[in-house]
Design a protein around this motif. Structure first.
Motif, mmCIF file in Angstrom:
data_model
loop_
_atom_site.group_PDB
_atom_site.id
_atom_site.type_symbol
_atom_site.label_atom_id
_atom_site.label_comp_id
_atom_site.label_asym_id
_atom_site.label_seq_id
_atom_site.Cartn_x
_atom_site.Cartn_y
_atom_site.Cartn_z
ATOM 1 N N SER A 74 -14.760 6.371 -3.786
ATOM 2 C CA SER A 74 -13.498 5.901 -3.243
ATOM 3 C C SER A 74 -13.630 4.391 -3.109
ATOM 4 O O SER A 74 -14.468 3.903 -2.343
ATOM 5 N N LEU A 75 -12.846 3.656 -3.866
ATOM 6 C CA LEU A 75 -12.936 2.194 -3.839
ATOM 7 C C LEU A 75 -12.175 1.626 -2.644
ATOM 8 O O LEU A 75 -11.136 2.171 -2.265
ATOM 9 N N PRO A 76 -12.671 0.526 -2.077
ATOM 10 C CA PRO A 76 -12.017 -0.063 -0.903
ATOM 11 C C PRO A 76 -10.843 -0.976 -1.279
ATOM 12 O O PRO A 76 -10.699 -2.070 -0.762
ATOM 13 N N VAL A 77 -10.034 -0.518 -2.215
ATOM 14 C CA VAL A 77 -8.877 -1.291 -2.671
ATOM 15 C C VAL A 77 -7.656 -0.384 -2.527
ATOM 16 O O VAL A 77 -7.707 0.788 -2.903
ATOM 17 N N PRO A 78 -6.555 -0.903 -1.979
ATOM 18 C CA PRO A 78 -5.382 -0.053 -1.795
ATOM 19 C C PRO A 78 -4.830 0.460 -3.125
ATOM 20 O O PRO A 78 -4.926 -0.208 -4.144
ATOM 21 N N HIS A 79 -4.286 1.648 -3.102
ATOM 22 C CA HIS A 79 -3.508 2.175 -4.221
ATOM 23 C C HIS A 79 -2.063 2.053 -3.768
ATOM 24 O O HIS A 79 -1.587 2.863 -2.977
ATOM 25 N N SER A 80 -1.417 1.014 -4.261
ATOM 26 C CA SER A 80 -0.105 0.667 -3.720
ATOM 27 C C SER A 80 0.799 0.081 -4.804
ATOM 28 O O SER A 80 0.312 -0.608 -5.697
ATOM 29 N N PRO A 81 2.092 0.287 -4.695
ATOM 30 C CA PRO A 81 3.026 -0.380 -5.585
ATOM 31 C C PRO A 81 3.394 -1.787 -5.098
ATOM 32 O O PRO A 81 4.071 -2.529 -5.788
#
Length: 169
Positions: A74-81
């Motif tokens: 799980s990467l510490p980067v948001p999954h966001s639009p």
């Protein structure tokens, strides 16, 4: 920045992201300028959006999801639009026009004065050997015309001093 600058080492996940990103080069909106098309809509769906939305952040999020699946992490980067959400990533460093060390696979963010916020995100491929002080990038919802919202996944050359922030993961 000097031409002798060396690139910091990239993480396995950052190298993996570049592999995924390179495989998406040339994906384009159908029709051009519509924020639609089978692959574009897949990127948008990965962050819960339907067709017709700006998609640079959705593209980045889709790529990162592929890396997470491949590496079982799980990467510490948001999954966001929403591009400004990427400023919350733990590996985000504001650089605001300074020359910085960048590594292949890092994310970059651009700030637009007329928007008053961060408005574009993409991947750094490496230093641009033809243009000192520049990086090669691969980014979605872009094109070579230099507009903020383009129509394809493409490779660009960007001045390092134009970067607002970079993200390692």
């Amino acid at each position: 920045m000097t031409e002798q600058m060396t690139m910091p080492k990239s993480s396995d996940e950052m190298r993996s992201a570049l592999t995924v990103v390179k495989g998406e080069l040339g994906v384009a909106e159908e029709p051009r300028g519509s924020n639609r098309g089978p692959r574009v809509e897949e990127y948008l769906a990965s962050v819960g959006l339907g067709p017709g939305h700006a998609w640079c952040a959705a593209f980045v999020s889709w790529v990162l999801a592929q890396v997470e699946i491949a590496h079982l992490v799980s990467l510490p980067v948001p999954h966001s639009p929403w591009t400004p959400d990427f400023l919350q990533a733990p590996g985000c460093r504001l650089v605001e026009g300074r020359d910085v060390n960048v590594a292949p696979g890092m994310l970059f963010l651009l700030h637009y004065k007329r928007l008053g916020r961060v408005g574009h995100v993409g991947f750094i491929e490496g230093l641009d050997p033809k243009n000192p002080g520049c990086v090669l990038t691969i980014e979605g919802n872009s094109n070579d015309d230099g507009v903020r919202e383009g129509y394809e996944v493409c490779r660009r050359s960007r001045r390092i001093r134009d970067l607002y922030a970079v993200i390692s993961y």
